[in-house]
Scaffold this active site. Structure first.
Site, PDB file in Angstrom:
ATOM      1  NE  ARG A 101      -2.125  -0.924   3.788  1.00 39.70           N
ATOM      2  CZ  ARG A 101      -2.067  -1.950   4.639  1.00 39.70           C
ATOM      3  NH1 ARG A 101      -2.663  -3.084   4.326  1.00 39.70           N
ATOM      4  NH2 ARG A 101      -1.439  -1.845   5.784  1.00 39.70           N
TER       5      ARG A 101
ATOM      6  CG  PHE B  36     -14.582  10.279  22.177  1.00 40.14           C
ATOM      7  CD1 PHE B  36     -14.712   8.900  22.166  1.00 40.14           C
ATOM      8  CD2 PHE B  36     -14.691  10.955  20.977  1.00 40.14           C
ATOM      9  CE1 PHE B  36     -14.952   8.209  20.989  1.00 40.14           C
ATOM     10  CE2 PHE B  36     -14.931  10.279  19.786  1.00 40.14           C
ATOM     11  CZ  PHE B  36     -15.060   8.897  19.794  1.00 40.14           C
TER      12      PHE B  36
END
Length: 418
Positions: A229, A289
């Site tokens: 990749r 978060f």
């Protein structure tokens, strides 16, 4: 003894590892009572923990119904990403699946059982995930479906074309990560835990995703090369080599590092947006978060900057360092202090002969200007001589125990995970 030397050099991390193991981890991963969940949700949280230990931690710390919405959002995108990553699926099958994936959310029986990827359970049991998706409030469903549609189209676009220009790099990162930031921001606002502006300002939300994705792409050069990749933009690397794979050859290491430094400088341009975005957040669980992955990213970039090891193996931040970041990043003042610390670390490593040195210094100056106000920066890593002596003694006496401890905490601090 190398482990002992590493801990002796960072005594505050010993304290934080112990504090984390003895209950501090509940700051980012409070216990959830399984009996309070239906069978479908219990299954979804099990899949969440199986597919992403680090994201599982911060997702399960979110407040109220937002926790379930983000859990389902993550699993839906994990399923979509699993299809994109599966090289055994032919393009004539994969492209239509990516385009239509958002519609599968409303097809109770749809599943895919032919994937060979490690996370294939989210496709094989997609009916459970889609059922819980349909149990969400419509405002959450609309966000998840919309982002899923846009991401699938974007993924299909880049299946057969490589990332050439820096603009295409930004576009690719938008499809696979910026849209995640935008979707999450819309969920935060929909939950009413955050103001509407958080979900409306898509430019800042996009930058949150791009900063994380570019960090992953930069760090994962060698892994991606081994898997066939390529995500580094040709416009940049072609100035330093004929082929991107040439950077893995020892004779090209100097040019490889110059290219690395240029891409890190590019990624740092998202930090001011990150700080502005975080400064708007009001809910503590949402702030944690959002902030924890961002401080992990800046620490990772600091470790990678001007580092030849990126082209020889894996560059990761220390477990104790990761725990310290997770437990410290609980306010905008603390995050500014952390950002300041790591851009200073990068600044000290800028080679005078590096082609990007001026641009690196300029963006660091901008980040400094946003981070300077406030006292936490000055005091964050100041520990008393007594504490340092005790911590070093503890390291000397218990380094064997801490080896076991670091393994036990690994499920919470997989900081380098995508």
């Amino acid at each position: 003894m190398e482990l002992l030397k590493k801990w002796l050099g960072h005594p505050e991390e010993i304290y934080n590892l112990l504090r984390f193991k003895m209950g501090g981890y509940r700051v980012v991963k409070p216990r959830i009572d399984p009996d309070s969940l239906g069978g479908g949700l219990r299954t979804c949280y099990r899949y969440l923990n199986q597919t992403s230990r680090s994201f599982a931690a911060v997702i399960q710390a979110l407040d109220g119904e937002l926790r379930h919405a983000v859990c389902i959002f993550y699993l839906v995108l994990r399923a979509l990403d699993t299809i994109e990553d599966d090289m055994t699926i032919s393009l004539d099958v994969k492209v239509p699946m990516l385009h239509e994936f958002h519609s599968y959310l409303y097809q109770p029986e749809w599943k895919y059982t032919e994937s060979k990827e490690k996370d294939r359970q989210v496709l094989e049991d997609f009916p459970t995930i889609s059922m819980e998706f349909r149990n969400l409030s419509k405002v959450y469903q609309d966000v998840i479906s919309d982002v899923c549609h846009k991401m699938g189209v974007g993924m299909a676009e880049f299946l057969e074309k490589k990332v050439d220009s820096q603009l295409e790099w930004d576009t690719y990162c938008h499809y696979v990560a910026g849209l995640v930031g935008i979707g999450l921001s819309r969920l935060f606002s929909a939950s009413e835990l955050e103001d509407p502006i958080v979900g409306q300002d898509t430019e800042l939300a996009n930058s949150m995703g791009l900063f994380l994705q570019k960090t992953n792409i930069i760090r994962d050069y060698l892994e991606d090369q081994l898997e066939g990749r390529e995500f580094w933009p040709r416009e940049v690397w072609s100035r330093y080599a004929k082929k991107l794979s040439d950077f893995a050859k020892p004779e090209n290491i100097d040019m490889a590092v110059k290219c690395l430094n240029e891409l890190i400088t590019n990624a740092l341009h998202h930090v001011p947006d990150v700080l502005t975005y975080l400064s708007r957040l009001k809910n503590q669980s949402v702030f944690n978060f959002c902030a924890i992955p961002q401080v992990m990213a800046i620490a990772t970039l600091a470790a990678c900057y001007n580092n030849k090891q990126v082209f020889r193996g894996v560059v990761k931040i220390r477990k104790g360092q990761a725990v310290t970041l997770m437990m410290d990043a609980t306010s905008i003042q603390a995050v500014k202090a952390i950002m300041y610390q790591y851009v200073e670390e990068i600044y000290q490593k800028i080679p005078s002969t590096d082609p990007s040195s001026n641009k690196t210094q300029q963006i660091i100056a901008s980040i400094r200007a946003m981070s300077l106000p406030g006292s936490p920066m000055a005091s964050r890593h100041h520990y008393s001589p007594i504490y340092l002596s005790c911590a070093m003694l503890l390291a000397a006496l218990s380094w064997q125990y801490l080896t076991t401890l670091s393994k036990a905490t690994e499920e919470y601090v997989q900081a380098g995970e995508n």
